[in-house]
Structures are given as C-alpha cells and as structure tokens.
Design a protein around this motif. Structure first.
Motif, PDB file in Angstrom:
ATOM      1  N   SER A 103       0.850  -1.416  -0.032  1.00  0.00           N
ATOM      2  CA  SER A 103       0.095  -0.036  -0.091  1.00  0.00           C
ATOM      3  C   SER A 103       0.833   1.272  -0.093  1.00  0.00           C
ATOM      4  O   SER A 103       1.842   1.196   0.446  1.00  0.00           O
ATOM      5  N   GLY A 104       0.366   2.168  -0.619  1.00  0.00           N
ATOM      6  CA  GLY A 104       1.002   3.692  -0.579  1.00  0.00           C
ATOM      7  C   GLY A 104       1.455   3.826  -2.071  1.00  0.00           C
ATOM      8  O   GLY A 104       1.145   2.972  -3.023  1.00  0.00           O
ATOM      9  N   ILE A 105       2.382   4.957  -2.170  1.00  0.00           N
ATOM     10  CA  ILE A 105       2.763   5.117  -3.602  1.00  0.00           C
ATOM     11  C   ILE A 105       3.821   4.306  -3.906  1.00  0.00           C
ATOM     12  O   ILE A 105       4.907   4.238  -3.360  1.00  0.00           O
ATOM     13  N   VAL A 106       3.660   3.604  -4.985  1.00  0.00           N
ATOM     14  CA  VAL A 106       4.545   2.446  -5.500  1.00  0.00           C
ATOM     15  C   VAL A 106       5.350   2.879  -6.488  1.00  0.00           C
ATOM     16  O   VAL A 106       6.506   2.364  -6.960  1.00  0.00           O
ATOM     17  N   ALA A 107       4.961   3.830  -7.385  1.00  0.00           N
ATOM     18  CA  ALA A 107       5.717   4.058  -8.547  1.00  0.00           C
ATOM     19  C   ALA A 107       5.139   5.407  -9.059  1.00  0.00           C
ATOM     20  O   ALA A 107       4.474   6.100  -8.579  1.00  0.00           O
ATOM     21  N   VAL A 108       6.164   5.928 -10.362  1.00  0.00           N
ATOM     22  CA  VAL A 108       5.733   7.314 -10.683  1.00  0.00           C
ATOM     23  C   VAL A 108       5.723   6.811 -12.353  1.00  0.00           C
ATOM     24  O   VAL A 108       6.722   6.167 -12.826  1.00  0.00           O
ATOM     25  N   ALA A 109       4.694   7.516 -12.951  1.00  0.00           N
ATOM     26  CA  ALA A 109       4.816   7.344 -14.377  1.00  0.00           C
ATOM     27  C   ALA A 109       4.219   8.459 -15.094  1.00  0.00           C
ATOM     28  O   ALA A 109       3.503   9.417 -14.662  1.00  0.00           O
ATOM     29  N   VAL A 110       4.572   8.796 -16.009  1.00  0.00           N
ATOM     30  CA  VAL A 110       4.059   9.893 -17.156  1.00  0.00           C
ATOM     31  C   VAL A 110       2.928   9.288 -17.747  1.00  0.00           C
ATOM     32  O   VAL A 110       3.186   8.097 -18.587  1.00  0.00           O
ATOM     33  N   ILE A 111       1.781  10.223 -17.911  1.00  0.00           N
ATOM     34  CA  ILE A 111       0.766   9.520 -18.680  1.00  0.00           C
ATOM     35  C   ILE A 111       1.061  10.290 -20.051  1.00  0.00           C
ATOM     36  O   ILE A 111       1.030  11.474 -20.269  1.00  0.00           O
ATOM     37  N   SER A 112       1.291   9.490 -21.018  1.00  0.00           N
ATOM     38  CA  SER A 112       1.816  10.213 -22.407  1.00  0.00           C
ATOM     39  C   SER A 112       0.636  10.357 -23.384  1.00  0.00           C
ATOM     40  O   SER A 112       0.779  10.809 -24.363  1.00  0.00           O
ATOM     41  N   GLY A 113      -0.338   9.735 -23.080  1.00  0.00           N
ATOM     42  CA  GLY A 113      -1.770   9.897 -24.031  1.00  0.00           C
ATOM     43  C   GLY A 113      -2.972   9.080 -23.361  1.00  0.00           C
ATOM     44  O   GLY A 113      -2.665   8.184 -22.644  1.00  0.00           O
ATOM     45  N   THR A 114      -3.840   9.229 -24.242  1.00  0.00           N
ATOM     46  CA  THR A 114      -4.830   8.155 -24.011  1.00  0.00           C
ATOM     47  C   THR A 114      -5.398   7.693 -25.376  1.00  0.00           C
ATOM     48  O   THR A 114      -5.194   8.221 -26.479  1.00  0.00           O
ATOM     49  N   VAL A 135       8.313   4.693 -16.419  1.00  0.00           N
ATOM     50  CA  VAL A 135       7.622   4.274 -15.189  1.00  0.00           C
ATOM     51  C   VAL A 135       8.957   4.133 -14.291  1.00  0.00           C
ATOM     52  O   VAL A 135      10.035   3.407 -14.800  1.00  0.00           O
ATOM     53  N   VAL A 136       8.702   4.473 -13.140  1.00  0.00           N
ATOM     54  CA  VAL A 136      10.078   4.356 -12.193  1.00  0.00           C
ATOM     55  C   VAL A 136       9.247   3.629 -10.813  1.00  0.00           C
ATOM     56  O   VAL A 136       8.411   4.450  -9.998  1.00  0.00           O
ATOM     57  N   ALA A 137       9.709   2.362 -10.386  1.00  0.00           N
ATOM     58  CA  ALA A 137       9.092   1.791  -9.270  1.00  0.00           C
ATOM     59  C   ALA A 137       9.971   2.310  -8.073  1.00  0.00           C
ATOM     60  O   ALA A 137      11.219   2.596  -8.127  1.00  0.00           O
ATOM     61  N   LEU A 138       9.258   2.691  -6.920  1.00  0.00           N
ATOM     62  CA  LEU A 138      10.101   3.180  -5.890  1.00  0.00           C
ATOM     63  C   LEU A 138      10.566   2.101  -5.099  1.00  0.00           C
ATOM     64  O   LEU A 138      10.049   1.106  -4.918  1.00  0.00           O
ATOM     65  N   PRO A 139      12.137   2.226  -4.596  1.00  0.00           N
ATOM     66  CA  PRO A 139      12.425   1.366  -3.777  1.00  0.00           C
ATOM     67  C   PRO A 139      11.514   1.010  -2.693  1.00  0.00           C
ATOM     68  O   PRO A 139      11.377  -0.362  -2.153  1.00  0.00           O
ATOM     69  N   GLU A 140      10.880   1.844  -1.872  1.00  0.00           N
ATOM     70  CA  GLU A 140      10.195   1.689  -0.851  1.00  0.00           C
ATOM     71  C   GLU A 140       8.810   2.432  -1.126  1.00  0.00           C
ATOM     72  O   GLU A 140       8.705   3.520  -1.354  1.00  0.00           O
ATOM     73  N   PRO A 141       7.649   1.805  -0.633  1.00  0.00           N
ATOM     74  CA  PRO A 141       6.635   2.472  -0.820  1.00  0.00           C
ATOM     75  C   PRO A 141       6.493   3.543  -0.029  1.00  0.00           C
ATOM     76  O   PRO A 141       6.855   3.594   1.262  1.00  0.00           O
ATOM     77  N   VAL A 142       5.735   4.721  -0.341  1.00  0.00           N
ATOM     78  CA  VAL A 142       5.563   6.002   0.586  1.00  0.00           C
ATOM     79  C   VAL A 142       4.055   6.033   1.168  1.00  0.00           C
ATOM     80  O   VAL A 142       2.985   6.054   0.212  1.00  0.00           O
ATOM     81  N   GLU A 143       3.759   5.762   2.215  1.00  0.00           N
ATOM     82  CA  GLU A 143       2.644   5.738   2.820  1.00  0.00           C
ATOM     83  C   GLU A 143       1.830   7.063   2.786  1.00  0.00           C
ATOM     84  O   GLU A 143       2.280   8.243   2.958  1.00  0.00           O
ATOM     85  N   CYS A 144       0.391   6.871   2.289  1.00  0.00           N
ATOM     86  CA  CYS A 144      -0.432   7.928   2.358  1.00  0.00           C
ATOM     87  C   CYS A 144      -1.679   7.392   1.870  1.00  0.00           C
ATOM     88  O   CYS A 144      -1.914   6.364   1.344  1.00  0.00           O
ATOM     89  N   ARG A 145      -2.743   8.338   2.381  1.00  0.00           N
ATOM     90  CA  ARG A 145      -4.196   7.819   1.981  1.00  0.00           C
ATOM     91  C   ARG A 145      -4.336   8.138   0.365  1.00  0.00           C
ATOM     92  O   ARG A 145      -3.807   9.204  -0.152  1.00  0.00           O
ATOM     93  N   GLY A 146      -4.888   7.401  -0.213  1.00  0.00           N
ATOM     94  CA  GLY A 146      -5.424   7.551  -1.490  1.00  0.00           C
ATOM     95  C   GLY A 146      -6.949   8.316  -1.692  1.00  0.00           C
ATOM     96  O   GLY A 146      -7.584   8.455  -0.603  1.00  0.00           O
ATOM     97  N   ARG A 163      12.514  12.129  -4.106  1.00  0.00           N
ATOM     98  CA  ARG A 163      13.713  12.003  -3.501  1.00  0.00           C
ATOM     99  C   ARG A 163      14.075  10.385  -3.991  1.00  0.00           C
ATOM    100  O   ARG A 163      15.053  10.217  -4.688  1.00  0.00           O
ATOM    101  N   GLN A 164      12.951   9.607  -3.749  1.00  0.00           N
ATOM    102  CA  GLN A 164      13.472   8.059  -4.404  1.00  0.00           C
ATOM    103  C   GLN A 164      13.260   8.072  -5.683  1.00  0.00           C
ATOM    104  O   GLN A 164      14.184   7.222  -6.186  1.00  0.00           O
ATOM    105  N   VAL A 165      12.695   8.875  -6.795  1.00  0.00           N
ATOM    106  CA  VAL A 165      12.862   8.686  -8.032  1.00  0.00           C
ATOM    107  C   VAL A 165      14.027   9.209  -8.620  1.00  0.00           C
ATOM    108  O   VAL A 165      14.673   8.512  -9.354  1.00  0.00           O
TER     109      VAL A 165
END
Length: 187
Positions: A103-114, A135-146, A163-165
């Motif tokens: 759970s938490g933020i696990v990755a960052v990705a760019v939405i390149s289109g639809t 897409v960059v998978a984070l080494p550790e999930p960052v906890e927060c509510r969705g 920082r993790q990215v």
C-alpha cells in the motif's frame, strides 16, 4: 504532483511487471472533469490502495481475479525485477498473494496519452486506456491515503517520492538493448 489510486495488484503491475496501460471506464466527459487533459505528459504518482482482507469478501475476490489476470498476461512468468522484488517479500513463492499487497505510492509514471484502441496486452477493450511511460518503481512504498480519480499528493509525501525517483535514476541507468553494462560504466 497528481496521483491515481489503483486496486491491487495493478499498482504492482505498473511498477514491476511492465503494465503500460491503466484502464478506466470513464467516458470523455468524465476524463475531462477528472482533469486528465491537463496532466498528459506530467509525472503521476501510482498509489496502491488499502489491502483487501483475506477471505470471501468482494475486495479479496477482485484482488485474486486481478492477480490471475496479471499472471495470464505475463504468461505465468514474472520479469526478473518483479521476481526479485517479490522474492525479497515472501518466502512462499513469487505469486503468493500477500507479496503483492503493497500500500501507498509505489511508482511514478508519465501519462503520455489516451486512447480507446490500445494494442497492449494490458488493455481492456471498450475502456479508456491511459498510456503509461517512463515508469519508475520506488524502492520503498511511500505511505499516504488515496482517493478516487486524480488527487493532489501532499507536499511532504511528494518530496519523499521525488527523492526516491532521483535515487533510482542515479543508481539504475536507462536500459538500452545496444549498450552493455561496461558501456554504461565507461569501461
């Protein structure tokens, strides 16, 4: 930074298993209301929602169905990075359900289109396909509510995500088929 919350195991699939499409049953009007046109080309945090409870409840059934779909999509084989990640989390094997419950933020990705006509094996016909890249998978999930739809990541959480990215981008060179590890190291 905006974020998008996903049910399990889809956040994991984006971060570690090469899922390049996020499927939404939104029509174009809903996508506009969600602010999708404004964030195309921007990095978006991929948030895995709360963990479904094991048992007979609907959340757990949906999770197991998603896990089976992911396994089928991957041909029963996890990419090396995903298998290594799961092996570090679960002694019960790479497809043990609990290993995917991050759970938490696990990755960052760019939405390149639809599109509604993606040829990706991850695309569900008839749905809006958010095309994901960088897409960059984070080494550790960052906890927060969705939250539902796109939502704003709190500033303190965003700092940790960025920082993790940066850490991942420094320690993992981009993959290029024509270059070897020796090339990257300048040897």
């Amino acid at each position: 930074m905006k974020a998008l919350t996903l049910r399990h195991p889809w956040g994991f699939a984006i971060g570690w298993a090469g899922k390049d499409i996020e499927n939404r049953d939104w029509d174009d009007r809903v996508a506009d209301l969600m602010g999708l046109p404004q964030i195309i080309g921007e990095p978006v945090a991929i948030h895995s929602g709360s963990c479904p409870k094991r048992g007979r409840n609907q959340g757990w059934r949906e999770f197991i169905a998603g896990l089976k779909a992911m396994r089928a999509n991957l041909g029963g084989e996890l990419p090396g990075s995903a298998a290594q990640f799961l092996a570090s989390r679960s002694p019960e094997g790479p497809f043990a359900p609990e290993a995917f419950l991050v759970s938490g933020i696990v990755a960052v990705a760019v939405i390149s289109g639809t599109t509604r006509a993606s040829r990706s094996s991850w695309a569900v016909p008839g749905q809006l396909h958010l095309m994901l890249s960088q897409v960059v998978a984070l080494p550790e999930p960052v906890e927060c509510r969705g939250a539902q739809g796109f939502w704003e990541v709190p500033e303190v959480v965003e700092r940790e995500v960025r920082r993790q990215v940066e850490q991942v981008q420094v320690t993992r060179p981009p993959i290029a088929a024509e270059r070897t590890g020796a090339d990257w190291l300048g040897l």
